[in-house]
Design an enzyme around this catalytic site. Structure first.
Site, short mmCIF file in Angstrom:
data_model
loop_
_atom_site.label_atom_id
_atom_site.label_comp_id
_atom_site.label_asym_id
_atom_site.label_seq_id
_atom_site.Cartn_x
_atom_site.Cartn_y
_atom_site.Cartn_z
N ASP A 1 -20.28 1.46 49.10
CA ASP A 1 -20.00 2.75 48.26
C ASP A 1 -19.33 2.35 46.93
O ASP A 1 -19.06 1.24 46.91
CB ASP A 1 -18.71 3.52 49.12
CG ASP A 1 -18.35 5.09 48.55
OD1 ASP A 1 -19.33 5.66 47.64
OD2 ASP A 1 -17.35 5.36 48.45
N ASP B 1 -17.57 4.71 44.25
CA ASP B 1 -16.01 5.25 43.64
C ASP B 1 -14.89 5.04 44.93
O ASP B 1 -15.07 5.58 45.86
CB ASP B 1 -16.23 6.48 43.61
CG ASP B 1 -17.08 7.08 42.61
OD1 ASP B 1 -17.05 6.83 41.44
OD2 ASP B 1 -18.23 7.81 42.89
N ILE C 1 -18.75 13.46 49.53
CA ILE C 1 -19.49 14.50 49.96
C ILE C 1 -20.42 14.90 49.06
O ILE C 1 -19.76 14.96 47.55
CB ILE C 1 -18.58 15.66 50.41
CG1 ILE C 1 -17.55 15.28 51.62
CG2 ILE C 1 -19.08 16.81 50.46
CD1 ILE C 1 -18.18 15.10 52.66
N ASN D 1 -23.68 8.59 38.83
CA ASN D 1 -23.21 7.94 37.79
C ASN D 1 -23.01 6.20 37.91
O ASN D 1 -22.54 5.57 36.97
CB ASN D 1 -21.89 8.41 37.27
CG ASN D 1 -22.11 9.90 36.74
OD1 ASN D 1 -22.81 10.24 35.47
ND2 ASN D 1 -21.47 10.90 37.37
#
Length: 223
Positions: free
Chosen positions: A11, A13, A49, A120
């Site tokens: 992942d 962030d 999400i 991003n």
């Protein structure tokens, strides 16, 4: 046949970049404009999400009936607020220890991929000077289902052409961790939240991640 760690799926962030608080700031700004509540606890719950789900939740809190075009517009507005906040990012905004961990994986010949709901991630990976370290970056817009569905992690492994059982995947969000745990992958949870302790390996901070420990935990899981 025993498993062999051949790939690690990340992942973005809260695992690679210190951005979770910025998502709160951007979403809070939009929530204020919509005159609906949004708390830091909400921010944790909605980590990872898809944006559309978040906009649907904010709309329901205000009893708004939005068209699909309006939902997209609001989601894009939130995205623009976030982009303002990350415009000047550098590798100083990488989480502690993560660059060294990524470097060790790269030097060990272990493939790496990004499985993030954030569009991003490629921009920030460029800023961090590590984009080329990743063999695959999943485009979240190409997916049919968002987290907690495991599709994004399975897509990353397929892109790497690595058997699922030979992959580890790392998450700091509840939705993402649920997705990993629906696959044969080795799950790693990073953070202090209680739900992360359900992972095959749980660390409280990114600086606790290291290749030797991951390999040992991976081998123990296989026994």
């Amino acid at each position: 046949m025993s498993r062999l760690l051949k790939a690690v799926i990340f992942d973005f962030d809260g695992v690679i970049a210190d951005t979770v608080s910025l998502y709160y700031e951007a979403t809070k700004r939009l929530a204020i404009e919509m005159q609906v509540p949004f708390t830091k606890e909400d921010n944790i719950r909605f980590q990872g999400i898809p944006r559309k789900v978040l906009i649907d939740e904010l709309a329901s809190r205000g009893n708004f009936s939005l068209t699909e075009e309006e939902k997209i517009m609001l989601g894009n507005k939130k995205g623009e607020y976030y982009k303002e906040l990350i415009a000047d990012f550098s590798d100083k905004q990488m989480l502690p220890g993560i660059k060294g961990f990524l470097s060790d994986l790269k030097n060990a010949g272990i493939k790496m991929a990004i499985a993030s709901s954030s569009s991003n991630a490629p921009f920030l990976l460029e800023r961090f000077g590590i984009k080329e370290w990743f063999n695959c970056i999943v485009d979240p817009h190409s997916l049919e289902k968002g987290k907690p569905d495991p599709e994004i992690f399975l897509t990353a492994a397929d892109c790497l052409q690595i058997d699922y059982k030979n992959c580890a995947a790392i998450e700091d969000g509840e939705a993402g961790l649920k997705g990993i745990m629906e696959t044969p992958m080795f799950s790693v949870g990073v953070g202090k939240e209680e739900y992360l302790k359900h992972a095959d390996w749980h660390v409280k901070e990114t600086q606790n991640l290291n290749l030797d420990s991951l390999l040992k935990k991976f081998q123990i899981k296989d026994k």
